[in-house]
Scaffold this motif. Structure first.
Motif, PDB file in Angstrom:
ATOM      1  N   GLY A 141       9.644   8.318   9.714  1.00 32.73           N
ATOM      2  CA  GLY A 141      10.204   7.820   8.467  1.00 32.73           C
ATOM      3  C   GLY A 141      10.121   8.873   7.384  1.00 32.73           C
ATOM      4  O   GLY A 141       9.103   9.561   7.234  1.00 32.73           O
ATOM      5  N   GLN A 142      11.178   9.002   6.579  1.00 30.54           N
ATOM      6  CA  GLN A 142      11.259  10.070   5.603  1.00 30.54           C
ATOM      7  C   GLN A 142      11.529   9.527   4.194  1.00 30.54           C
ATOM      8  O   GLN A 142      12.234   8.528   4.040  1.00 30.54           O
ATOM      9  CB  GLN A 142      12.382  11.034   5.998  1.00 30.54           C
ATOM     10  N   PRO A 143      10.965  10.207   3.168  1.00 35.48           N
ATOM     11  CA  PRO A 143      11.225   9.801   1.786  1.00 35.48           C
ATOM     12  C   PRO A 143      12.715   9.817   1.493  1.00 35.48           C
ATOM     13  O   PRO A 143      13.449  10.705   1.944  1.00 35.48           O
ATOM     14  CB  PRO A 143      10.492  10.878   0.964  1.00 35.48           C
ATOM     15  N   ALA A 157       0.810  -1.214   0.000  1.00 38.29           N
ATOM     16  CA  ALA A 157       0.000   0.000   0.000  1.00 38.29           C
ATOM     17  C   ALA A 157       0.845   1.268   0.000  1.00 38.29           C
ATOM     18  O   ALA A 157       0.309   2.368  -0.172  1.00 38.29           O
ATOM     19  CB  ALA A 157      -0.929  -0.002   1.215  1.00 38.29           C
ATOM     20  N   TRP A 158       2.145   1.145   0.185  1.00 40.31           N
ATOM     21  CA  TRP A 158       3.021   2.317   0.278  1.00 40.31           C
ATOM     22  C   TRP A 158       3.419   2.804  -1.116  1.00 40.31           C
ATOM     23  O   TRP A 158       3.654   2.017  -2.032  1.00 40.31           O
ATOM     24  CB  TRP A 158       4.295   1.981   1.041  1.00 40.31           C
ATOM     25  N   ASP A 159       3.532   4.118  -1.250  1.00 39.33           N
ATOM     26  CA  ASP A 159       4.066   4.718  -2.470  1.00 39.33           C
ATOM     27  C   ASP A 159       5.562   4.911  -2.247  1.00 39.33           C
ATOM     28  O   ASP A 159       6.017   5.961  -1.792  1.00 39.33           O
ATOM     29  CB  ASP A 159       3.385   6.058  -2.744  1.00 39.33           C
ATOM     30  N   THR A 160       6.340   3.887  -2.556  1.00 42.48           N
ATOM     31  CA  THR A 160       7.775   3.912  -2.261  1.00 42.48           C
ATOM     32  C   THR A 160       8.586   4.399  -3.456  1.00 42.48           C
ATOM     33  O   THR A 160       8.176   4.269  -4.611  1.00 42.48           O
ATOM     34  CB  THR A 160       8.281   2.513  -1.865  1.00 42.48           C
ATOM     35  N   GLY A 161       9.767   4.940  -3.152  1.00 44.95           N
ATOM     36  CA  GLY A 161      10.655   5.414  -4.200  1.00 44.95           C
ATOM     37  C   GLY A 161      11.098   4.303  -5.131  1.00 44.95           C
ATOM     38  O   GLY A 161      11.168   4.487  -6.357  1.00 44.95           O
ATOM     39  N   GLU A 162      11.412   3.134  -4.564  1.00 46.01           N
ATOM     40  CA  GLU A 162      11.872   2.027  -5.407  1.00 46.01           C
ATOM     41  C   GLU A 162      10.778   1.555  -6.352  1.00 46.01           C
ATOM     42  O   GLU A 162      11.038   1.196  -7.509  1.00 46.01           O
ATOM     43  CB  GLU A 162      12.404   0.869  -4.556  1.00 46.01           C
ATOM     44  N   ARG A 163       9.546   1.553  -5.865  1.00 50.63           N
ATOM     45  CA  ARG A 163       8.427   1.155  -6.724  1.00 50.63           C
ATOM     46  C   ARG A 163       8.269   2.133  -7.888  1.00 50.63           C
ATOM     47  O   ARG A 163       8.097   1.715  -9.045  1.00 50.63           O
ATOM     48  CB  ARG A 163       7.146   1.091  -5.896  1.00 50.63           C
ATOM     49  N   ARG A 164       8.333   3.424  -7.609  1.00 50.69           N
ATOM     50  CA  ARG A 164       8.229   4.421  -8.672  1.00 50.69           C
ATOM     51  C   ARG A 164       9.346   4.253  -9.687  1.00 50.69           C
ATOM     52  O   ARG A 164       9.128   4.255 -10.903  1.00 50.69           O
ATOM     53  CB  ARG A 164       8.303   5.826  -8.075  1.00 50.69           C
ATOM     54  N   PRO A 220      16.879   6.923  14.175  1.00 49.88           N
ATOM     55  CA  PRO A 220      16.266   8.214  14.498  1.00 49.88           C
ATOM     56  C   PRO A 220      14.830   8.108  14.999  1.00 49.88           C
ATOM     57  O   PRO A 220      14.340   9.011  15.678  1.00 49.88           O
ATOM     58  CB  PRO A 220      16.340   8.984  13.174  1.00 49.88           C
ATOM     59  N   PHE A 221      14.139   7.018  14.685  1.00 48.69           N
ATOM     60  CA  PHE A 221      12.764   6.851  15.139  1.00 48.69           C
ATOM     61  C   PHE A 221      12.677   6.912  16.659  1.00 48.69           C
ATOM     62  O   PHE A 221      11.713   7.435  17.222  1.00 48.69           O
ATOM     63  CB  PHE A 221      12.217   5.513  14.624  1.00 48.69           C
ATOM     64  N   ARG A 222      13.715   6.388  17.313  1.00 50.21           N
ATOM     65  CA  ARG A 222      13.728   6.385  18.777  1.00 50.21           C
ATOM     66  C   ARG A 222      13.917   7.785  19.354  1.00 50.21           C
ATOM     67  O   ARG A 222      13.678   8.011  20.543  1.00 50.21           O
ATOM     68  CB  ARG A 222      14.826   5.452  19.293  1.00 50.21           C
ATOM     69  N   SER A 223      14.366   8.713  18.511  1.00 52.77           N
ATOM     70  CA  SER A 223      14.541  10.097  18.947  1.00 52.77           C
ATOM     71  C   SER A 223      13.386  10.978  18.495  1.00 52.77           C
ATOM     72  O   SER A 223      13.468  12.210  18.554  1.00 52.77           O
ATOM     73  CB  SER A 223      15.857  10.656  18.393  1.00 52.77           C
ATOM     74  N   GLY A 224      12.301  10.349  18.010  1.00 50.01           N
ATOM     75  CA  GLY A 224      11.128  11.106  17.618  1.00 50.01           C
ATOM     76  C   GLY A 224      11.099  11.545  16.165  1.00 50.01           C
ATOM     77  O   GLY A 224      10.253  12.343  15.773  1.00 50.01           O
ATOM     78  N   VAL A 225      12.011  11.021  15.339  1.00 45.47           N
ATOM     79  CA  VAL A 225      12.050  11.387  13.926  1.00 45.47           C
ATOM     80  C   VAL A 225      11.271  10.347  13.125  1.00 45.47           C
ATOM     81  O   VAL A 225      11.551   9.150  13.208  1.00 45.47           O
ATOM     82  CB  VAL A 225      13.506  11.464  13.411  1.00 45.47           C
TER      83      VAL A 225
END
Length: 208
Positions: free
Chosen positions: A202-204, A76-83, A195-200
């Protein structure tokens, strides 16, 4: 204070050392002549499992080798690799996004099982095709972990029906011990810091 003579001696020592290493390496490489289709597993808690698998897919494309991707979870994700793959390399790489998201997102076990089964049927079809040189089964380890797929069925298929020169890459955390034993190449990604553990979030370009 070093002199020109000292620098020359260091250079000579380095050259001698590297020559010995090359001779030893060449001797080892001379014994490696066979080729085979590999079963490759990328697992572990660290980031990079899918990314490494897609890196291999891009290598195949660069060599003009037909390949395919089946995504078991991130469909369901619009991922960079898929594009990238569908928009630019559809002639060489088939891309099948079969999942509907992580199991905690769908909250429907029967639906998750049905999606995983559909993904596995497509995977078998692709793997059976000897023209396709590599098939990436992205996040299939998660489907196996939650018993959406039968591990013994997957292992038996890979053992008996995978063409001799076809590579199959299986990614996802918590790879089953039986799969690890059956694989030719296994890499475990170790989580050191995220970084997720520091509150960041997921980023494109990094996560998708």
């Amino acid at each position: 204070m070093t002199t020109e003579s000292d620098d020359r001696k260091d250079s000579d020592r380095h050259a001698t050392k590297m020559a010995k290493k090359k001779a030893a390496r060449d001797k080892i490489m001379a014994t490696k002549s066979g080729e085979k289709g590999l079963i490759i597993v990328h697992t572990g808690a660290g980031k990079g499992k899918s990314s490494s698998g897609f890196g291999m897919i891009l290598r195949c494309i660069a060599h003009g080798m037909p390949c395919a991707v089946v995504q078991f979870i991130k469909g369901a994700w619009d991922t960079g690799e898929r594009r990238l793959l569908t928009e630019n390399f559809g002639d060489l790489c088939q891309f099948h996004a079969m999942g509907e998201g992580f199991t905690w997102e769908t909250q429907d076990r029967e639906r998750d099982i049905a999606a995983a089964r559909a993904g596995w049927e497509k995977a078998k079809e692709l793997i059976r095709n000897p023209e396709i040189r590599m098939v990436l089964l992205d996040e299939i380890n998660i489907a196996l972990r939650y018993d959406y797929l039968d591990l013994n069925e997957v292992l038996e298929f890979l053992r008996t029906e995978k063409p001799a020169l076809t590579h199959v890459v299986l990614t996802g955390r918590n790879a089953a011990e039986g799969l690890i034993e059956a694989a030719d190449l296994v890499t475990e990604m170790t989580l050191v810091k995220h970084p997720f553990r520091s509150g960041v979030k997921g980023q494109p370009g990094v996560e998708f």
